[in-house]
Scaffold this motif. Sequence first.
Motif, PDB file in Angstrom:
ATOM      1  N   VAL A  10       0.857  -1.187   0.000  1.00 18.67           N
ATOM      2  CA  VAL A  10       0.000   0.000   0.000  1.00 18.67           C
ATOM      3  C   VAL A  10       0.892   1.236   0.000  1.00 18.67           C
ATOM      4  O   VAL A  10       1.766   1.375   0.872  1.00 18.67           O
ATOM      5  CB  VAL A  10      -0.935   0.025   1.229  1.00 18.67           C
ATOM      6  CG1 VAL A  10      -1.718   1.343   1.279  1.00 18.67           C
ATOM      7  CG2 VAL A  10      -1.883  -1.172   1.203  1.00 18.67           C
ATOM      8  N   LEU A  11       0.666   2.111  -0.974  1.00 21.14           N
ATOM      9  CA  LEU A  11       1.401   3.373  -1.064  1.00 21.14           C
ATOM     10  C   LEU A  11       0.567   4.481  -0.450  1.00 21.14           C
ATOM     11  O   LEU A  11      -0.582   4.682  -0.847  1.00 21.14           O
ATOM     12  CB  LEU A  11       1.702   3.715  -2.530  1.00 21.14           C
ATOM     13  CG  LEU A  11       2.293   5.110  -2.777  1.00 21.14           C
ATOM     14  CD1 LEU A  11       3.694   5.240  -2.179  1.00 21.14           C
ATOM     15  CD2 LEU A  11       2.301   5.442  -4.271  1.00 21.14           C
ATOM     16  N   ARG A  12       1.155   5.192   0.502  1.00 17.98           N
ATOM     17  CA  ARG A  12       0.541   6.422   0.999  1.00 17.98           C
ATOM     18  C   ARG A  12       1.427   7.565   0.515  1.00 17.98           C
ATOM     19  O   ARG A  12       2.429   7.918   1.141  1.00 17.98           O
ATOM     20  CB  ARG A  12       0.434   6.402   2.527  1.00 17.98           C
ATOM     21  CG  ARG A  12      -0.523   5.334   3.013  1.00 17.98           C
ATOM     22  CD  ARG A  12      -1.040   5.570   4.419  1.00 17.98           C
ATOM     23  NE  ARG A  12      -2.157   4.678   4.674  1.00 17.98           N
ATOM     24  CZ  ARG A  12      -2.029   3.430   5.131  1.00 17.98           C
ATOM     25  NH1 ARG A  12      -0.838   2.954   5.401  1.00 17.98           N
ATOM     26  NH2 ARG A  12      -3.082   2.671   5.314  1.00 17.98           N
ATOM     27  N   PRO A  13       1.048   8.135  -0.630  1.00  9.35           N
ATOM     28  CA  PRO A  13       1.940   9.093  -1.273  1.00  9.35           C
ATOM     29  C   PRO A  13       2.048  10.393  -0.486  1.00  9.35           C
ATOM     30  O   PRO A  13       1.053  10.898   0.045  1.00  9.35           O
ATOM     31  CB  PRO A  13       1.279   9.321  -2.635  1.00  9.35           C
ATOM     32  CG  PRO A  13      -0.168   8.999  -2.417  1.00  9.35           C
ATOM     33  CD  PRO A  13      -0.196   7.912  -1.390  1.00  9.35           C
ATOM     34  N   GLY A  14       3.257  10.913  -0.439  1.00  9.15           N
ATOM     35  CA  GLY A  14       3.482  12.217   0.172  1.00  9.15           C
ATOM     36  C   GLY A  14       3.577  13.316  -0.846  1.00  9.15           C
ATOM     37  O   GLY A  14       3.711  14.496  -0.481  1.00  9.15           O
ATOM     38  N   SER A  15       3.519  12.962  -2.127  1.00  7.78           N
ATOM     39  CA  SER A  15       3.679  13.957  -3.195  1.00  7.78           C
ATOM     40  C   SER A  15       3.203  13.351  -4.517  1.00  7.78           C
ATOM     41  O   SER A  15       3.028  12.128  -4.627  1.00  7.78           O
ATOM     42  CB  SER A  15       5.146  14.368  -3.319  1.00  7.78           C
ATOM     43  OG  SER A  15       5.925  13.240  -3.707  1.00  7.78           O
ATOM     44  N   ASP A  16       3.029  14.222  -5.513  1.00 11.22           N
ATOM     45  CA  ASP A  16       2.742  13.736  -6.865  1.00 11.22           C
ATOM     46  C   ASP A  16       3.881  12.848  -7.361  1.00 11.22           C
ATOM     47  O   ASP A  16       3.659  11.849  -8.052  1.00 11.22           O
ATOM     48  CB  ASP A  16       2.588  14.916  -7.832  1.00 11.22           C
ATOM     49  CG  ASP A  16       1.397  15.791  -7.500  1.00 11.22           C
ATOM     50  OD1 ASP A  16       0.579  15.387  -6.664  1.00 11.22           O
ATOM     51  OD2 ASP A  16       1.315  16.884  -8.091  1.00 11.22           O
ATOM     52  N   ARG A  17       5.089  13.261  -7.000  1.00 10.17           N
ATOM     53  CA  ARG A  17       6.266  12.528  -7.465  1.00 10.17           C
ATOM     54  C   ARG A  17       6.245  11.084  -6.982  1.00 10.17           C
ATOM     55  O   ARG A  17       6.673  10.171  -7.700  1.00 10.17           O
ATOM     56  CB  ARG A  17       7.532  13.235  -6.964  1.00 10.17           C
ATOM     57  CG  ARG A  17       8.830  12.627  -7.467  1.00 10.17           C
ATOM     58  CD  ARG A  17      10.013  13.396  -6.930  1.00 10.17           C
ATOM     59  NE  ARG A  17      10.060  13.355  -5.463  1.00 10.17           N
ATOM     60  CZ  ARG A  17      11.014  13.926  -4.743  1.00 10.17           C
ATOM     61  NH1 ARG A  17      11.967  14.597  -5.350  1.00 10.17           N
ATOM     62  NH2 ARG A  17      10.992  13.845  -3.422  1.00 10.17           N
ATOM     63  N   ASP A  18       5.738  10.859  -5.779  1.00  7.46           N
ATOM     64  CA  ASP A  18       5.654   9.488  -5.256  1.00  7.46           C
ATOM     65  C   ASP A  18       4.818   8.617  -6.189  1.00  7.46           C
ATOM     66  O   ASP A  18       5.178   7.464  -6.484  1.00  7.46           O
ATOM     67  CB  ASP A  18       5.007   9.482  -3.870  1.00  7.46           C
ATOM     68  CG  ASP A  18       5.986   9.848  -2.765  1.00  7.46           C
ATOM     69  OD1 ASP A  18       7.165  10.097  -3.079  1.00  7.46           O
ATOM     70  OD2 ASP A  18       5.550   9.895  -1.594  1.00  7.46           O
ATOM     71  N   ILE A  19       3.679   9.152  -6.621  1.00  7.91           N
ATOM     72  CA  ILE A  19       2.786   8.363  -7.482  1.00  7.91           C
ATOM     73  C   ILE A  19       3.456   8.121  -8.832  1.00  7.91           C
ATOM     74  O   ILE A  19       3.439   7.000  -9.356  1.00  7.91           O
ATOM     75  CB  ILE A  19       1.434   9.081  -7.638  1.00  7.91           C
ATOM     76  CG1 ILE A  19       0.738   9.177  -6.268  1.00  7.91           C
ATOM     77  CG2 ILE A  19       0.546   8.359  -8.647  1.00  7.91           C
ATOM     78  CD1 ILE A  19      -0.547   9.972  -6.274  1.00  7.91           C
ATOM     79  N   ALA A  20       4.068   9.156  -9.394  1.00  8.01           N
ATOM     80  CA  ALA A  20       4.740   8.989 -10.691  1.00  8.01           C
ATOM     81  C   ALA A  20       5.863   7.953 -10.581  1.00  8.01           C
ATOM     82  O   ALA A  20       6.011   7.084 -11.456  1.00  8.01           O
ATOM     83  CB  ALA A  20       5.284  10.330 -11.162  1.00  8.01           C
ATOM     84  N   ARG A  21       6.614   8.036  -9.516  1.00  7.13           N
ATOM     85  CA  ARG A  21       7.740   7.098  -9.365  1.00  7.13           C
ATOM     86  C   ARG A  21       7.267   5.664  -9.171  1.00  7.13           C
ATOM     87  O   ARG A  21       7.854   4.727  -9.712  1.00  7.13           O
ATOM     88  CB  ARG A  21       8.617   7.538  -8.186  1.00  7.13           C
ATOM     89  CG  ARG A  21       9.471   8.757  -8.508  1.00  7.13           C
ATOM     90  CD  ARG A  21      10.376   9.128  -7.358  1.00  7.13           C
ATOM     91  NE  ARG A  21      11.354  10.148  -7.783  1.00  7.13           N
ATOM     92  CZ  ARG A  21      12.271  10.669  -6.992  1.00  7.13           C
ATOM     93  NH1 ARG A  21      12.354  10.273  -5.738  1.00  7.13           N
ATOM     94  NH2 ARG A  21      13.119  11.575  -7.452  1.00  7.13           N
ATOM     95  N   MET A  22       6.195   5.493  -8.404  1.00  7.05           N
ATOM     96  CA  MET A  22       5.722   4.123  -8.182  1.00  7.05           C
ATOM     97  C   MET A  22       5.012   3.563  -9.415  1.00  7.05           C
ATOM     98  O   MET A  22       5.021   2.343  -9.631  1.00  7.05           O
ATOM     99  CB  MET A  22       4.813   4.073  -6.957  1.00  7.05           C
ATOM    100  CG  MET A  22       5.562   4.204  -5.629  1.00  7.05           C
ATOM    101  SD  MET A  22       6.981   3.087  -5.423  1.00  7.05           S
ATOM    102  CE  MET A  22       6.178   1.486  -5.485  1.00  7.05           C
ATOM    103  N   VAL A  23       4.410   4.421 -10.227  1.00  3.44           N
ATOM    104  CA  VAL A  23       3.852   3.937 -11.490  1.00  3.44           C
ATOM    105  C   VAL A  23       4.992   3.439 -12.383  1.00  3.44           C
ATOM    106  O   VAL A  23       4.901   2.358 -12.992  1.00  3.44           O
ATOM    107  CB  VAL A  23       3.038   5.042 -12.193  1.00  3.44           C
ATOM    108  CG1 VAL A  23       2.738   4.654 -13.641  1.00  3.44           C
ATOM    109  CG2 VAL A  23       1.733   5.286 -11.444  1.00  3.44           C
ATOM    110  N   CYS A  24       6.066   4.213 -12.454  1.00  2.00           N
ATOM    111  CA  CYS A  24       7.229   3.779 -13.254  1.00  2.00           C
ATOM    112  C   CYS A  24       7.831   2.496 -12.684  1.00  2.00           C
ATOM    113  O   CYS A  24       8.239   1.593 -13.432  1.00  2.00           O
ATOM    114  CB  CYS A  24       8.277   4.890 -13.299  1.00  2.00           C
ATOM    115  SG  CYS A  24       7.772   6.334 -14.265  1.00  2.00           S
TER     116      CYS A  24
END
Length: 499
Positions: free
Chosen positions: A75-89
């Motif tokens: 489970v990802l609890r993103p702290g930023s937009d960058r977190d989501i982009a990085r985990m998608v990659c």
Amino acid sequence: MNTTLSRRKVLGGITAAVVGWSAASQSWATAAEVSGGASVAPVPTLDGTLTTSAADLDRFRQDFGRLKGSAPWAVLRPGSDRDIARMVCYARTNGLKIAVNGQGGTGTDQESHSVYGQASVPAGGISIDARARSRIIRIDSTSAVVEAGVTWGQLTDAALRSGLTPPALPDYMHLSIGGTLSIGGIGGTVQKYGLLCDTVQSLDVVTGNGDLLTVSPSSCADLFDSVLSGGGQTAIILRAKVRLVPAPERSVVFSLFYDDLATYLADSEKVMAENRFHIQAGETLRRPDDSGWRYKMEVAANYSGGAVPDRARLLSGLRDSRAEAVIEDIGYRDYMFRLDGYEAYLKESGHWYQPKPWLSLFLPASKTRTFMEIVERELTAADLGGGFLLFYPYYTRKVTRPLAVQPAEPVGYLFDLLRFPDPGETGIRAMLDQNRRLYDKAVAMGGKRYLVGAVPGMTRADWKAHFGARWDGFCRAKRRYDPSNVLTPGQGFFGGEAG
């Protein structure tokens, strides 16, 4: 990239340390395992957390429907937009699946409000906790910018403090805005404003390629069109700019009862054509003596100050059972949050926590009577349990987003069989089979699915037929923006690969 780590920052707490993905073991590796020499693809540096704790995985195991259970691997609890982009990659590189989990609800009952595993990652993968991104960023005189995890209830309360409201709202207010927009969202103002996604002016998203983009009808329009009502297939919604309008102070709510289907249909389309009310809904319900079905039109006229609606004029010419009519004058907010009391009842009675084989359809008006007569011959009180069957008309031209496909007629009917089976009900499988049977009949009549609902056995061919002329464009958008098919696998549109 695989590497052998000797030490790495612990993410998500000592017992939930996730430091990388092991392709060899098809599992997440902890710091302890990595220190022992395990070869992993290291998790990128995050502003938030990635956790594999048993408590977190169990919380994301099931959705509101309680029909399909599948725990994510993390489970990802993103702290930023960058977190989501990085985990998608990261997901794309390592062959994982990733999907946003809306986590709506009230009190401690926070969960995905998909009902048939649509927000799950059934092949294993990563759930993104939308509640970690739930700030209202800005409200001005005509719009609001909100993060995807904000609920419609939170936005409404914030907007009302400025004398504003979203023009279109769901019946249940505690749904995440991002999740609702991804499937469309419908409420009692659909006759005037279309679906909730029709009130969106722009979106910030992360595509399946990991790109951060702002999209609107004039910028990356193909992506904008494929995100709204697209079931999360091409991008993850980060923020939405949604329209706001002046809020009324009060609503006069009319509950009008009909014993005859034809009269209900005629009066429902009459008040819609004459634009009599601000809000229009309706439902099919059991007669008081349980001898069959009847109908309730629920309409509301909003007002502020002393501009009280003329009740006699609004009801003129309607052929309901007037002696049974119920008319209430209540605050606008109270009316918008009217299901809160019913939610409390369903929780107290235990219905809230049962499996929910819902069926949600859009029907062409010309076939609606025939379809409802079939439904009424099949349906029993037990099929509803503590639930209800919403059933009311709207103009299909008001639904403007391409992937919210509609019957090919000027007027459509929402058919929303929201079952809350009685505790201990053993006929859930039969209800799912009934859903499939009714869905096939509706399709044969020109009906379409609303992406909420539980219809078993949907194939790629079924979805291709559902999207019709929009299918090829949808596949092109999928190939362009999510070529590795990592996003939101629970919808099942594209099977194992992009079309």
